[in-house]
Design an enzyme around this catalytic site. Structure first.
Site, PDB file in Angstrom:
ATOM      1  N   PHE A 115      54.647  64.255  18.736  1.00 50.09           N
ATOM      2  CA  PHE A 115      55.612  63.153  18.796  1.00 50.09           C
ATOM      3  C   PHE A 115      55.784  62.694  20.234  1.00 50.09           C
ATOM      4  O   PHE A 115      55.473  63.420  21.186  1.00 50.09           O
ATOM      5  CB  PHE A 115      56.960  63.577  18.202  1.00 50.09           C
ATOM      6  N   CYS A 116      56.277  61.466  20.376  1.00 50.86           N
ATOM      7  CA  CYS A 116      56.583  60.894  21.686  1.00 50.86           C
ATOM      8  C   CYS A 116      57.707  59.881  21.498  1.00 50.86           C
ATOM      9  O   CYS A 116      58.277  59.769  20.418  1.00 50.86           O
ATOM     10  CB  CYS A 116      55.345  60.275  22.324  1.00 50.86           C
ATOM     11  N   THR A 117      58.008  59.100  22.514  1.00 49.60           N
ATOM     12  CA  THR A 117      59.174  58.216  22.464  1.00 49.60           C
ATOM     13  C   THR A 117      59.062  57.164  21.372  1.00 49.60           C
ATOM     14  O   THR A 117      59.945  57.030  20.522  1.00 49.60           O
ATOM     15  CB  THR A 117      59.383  57.524  23.827  1.00 49.60           C
ATOM     16  N   GLY A 152      55.712  56.319  19.879  1.00 50.78           N
ATOM     17  CA  GLY A 152      54.520  56.505  19.070  1.00 50.78           C
ATOM     18  C   GLY A 152      53.209  56.251  19.766  1.00 50.78           C
ATOM     19  O   GLY A 152      52.163  56.728  19.331  1.00 50.78           O
ATOM     20  N   ILE A 166      60.303  59.083  18.421  1.00 49.17           N
ATOM     21  CA  ILE A 166      61.671  59.593  18.460  1.00 49.17           C
ATOM     22  C   ILE A 166      62.677  58.482  18.203  1.00 49.17           C
ATOM     23  O   ILE A 166      63.690  58.682  17.521  1.00 49.17           O
ATOM     24  CB  ILE A 166      61.953  60.246  19.828  1.00 49.17           C
TER      25      ILE A 166
END
Length: 301
Positions: free
Chosen positions: A174-176, A178, A203
């Site tokens: 996951f990241c901020t 995508g 997120i």
């Protein structure tokens, strides 16, 4: 109230330089602030402004080659998140430094926010946070692995050193928003990893859609604008930005002896020389003078 739109889209731009000036002119005409990155692989960025202004810019972007199905995520801010608009040409819209990585050729399995908790709580799943160390420091998912990378370009080396830890494991990333996962999951697929998943919308989408009582997120999410961080429901968080190192700090960190606005915080005070600090003090002085005149200084967001 300002509307903030975070967006990215991988597509083939044969001549990204030709797209820059019309896009910048439109943003300026509608008083849109923020940063957009253009590269041969697509577009990425965050912009903010009025509803009508954002709609005009988003319509323009969706009319660009291959961008008709561009998705974006919205939130709001009580203050202008950006002081100016930048449209920059880059080699990559998110820098990984791996020429063979191509998200358009395939990525990991998308997982909707509503299904994310069940996936990451499974014992055969390893959850990896692909963001930078200072982002992870203020919030992440329960049980997530922090690679402690200072930039996304360090991720491939970290994986090479640690891949044996994940033998016979499914990988959830996951990241901020995508975009980093589009590249990191494609990279892992290229490394022979079969079961790779990532959080659709990142997120930000999770915090928007998943009720706090059901959430496995702990802390705040760093965002690259004047809000600095957001929490559940995308409500603005408590963090401020150290304008010397661009890392998030909490309000109480300003009471530390080493804190000097625009010059140093507890995270960077030992990372810069006295010459650096002298330059930062002069910059901060110019920021303060511009603010007193009611002007925007180029050194601020």
């Amino acid at each position: 109230m300002y509307t903030v739109a975070a967006l990215y889209h991988f597509t083939r731009f044969e001549d990204p330089a030709s797209l820059r000036d019309p896009l910048l002119a439109l943003c300026n005409a509608h008083k849109i602030g923020g940063t957009l990155l253009l590269a041969r692989e697509g577009i990425n960025g965050t912009i903010a402004g009025t509803r009508a202004g954002l709609d005009a810019v988003l319509a323009h972007i969706r009319a660009l080659p291959g961008c008709a199905d561009l998705d974006h995520k919205e939130s709001t801010s009580d203050v202008p998140p950006f002081n100016r608009m930048k449209v920059r040409l880059k080699k990559e819209i998110v820098t990984m430094g791996q020429p063979d990585v191509d998200p358009m050729a395939g990525t990991g399995h998308y997982v909707a926010p509503a299904d994310w908790n069940a996936l990451i709580q499974s014992p055969d799943v390893a959850v990896i946070d692909t963001r930078n160390d200072y982002e992870v420091a203020i919030g992440t998912f329960d049980g997530a692995i922090d690679p402690q990378t200072k930039s996304f370009g360090e991720f491939p080396a970290w994986w090479e050193e640690n891949k044996d830890r994940f033998h016979n494991k499914k990988i959830a990333m996951f990241c901020t928003g995508g975009i980093r996962c589009e590249k990191s999951t494609n990279y892992l697929i290229g490394q022979g990893v079969e079961d790779v998943y990532h959080l659709k919308g990142g997120i930000l989408k999770y915090l928007e859609e998943v009720p706090q009582d059901d959430s496995t997120w702990d802390g705040e999410c760093f965002v690259f604008d004047a809000r600095v961080s957001v929490g559940h429901g995308l409500k603005e968080g408590p963090h401020l930005l150290c304008y010397a190192c661009r890392r998030p700090i909490r309000p109480e960190d300003r009471d530390r002896d080493v804190y000097e606005e625009g010059v140093s915080c507890h995270q960077c005070v030992d990372e810069t020389s006295e010459d650096d600090k002298t330059r930062f003090r002069e910059r901060q002085k110019q920021v303060a003078l511009a603010k007193a005149r009611g002007e925007k200084h180029m050194g601020s967001l």
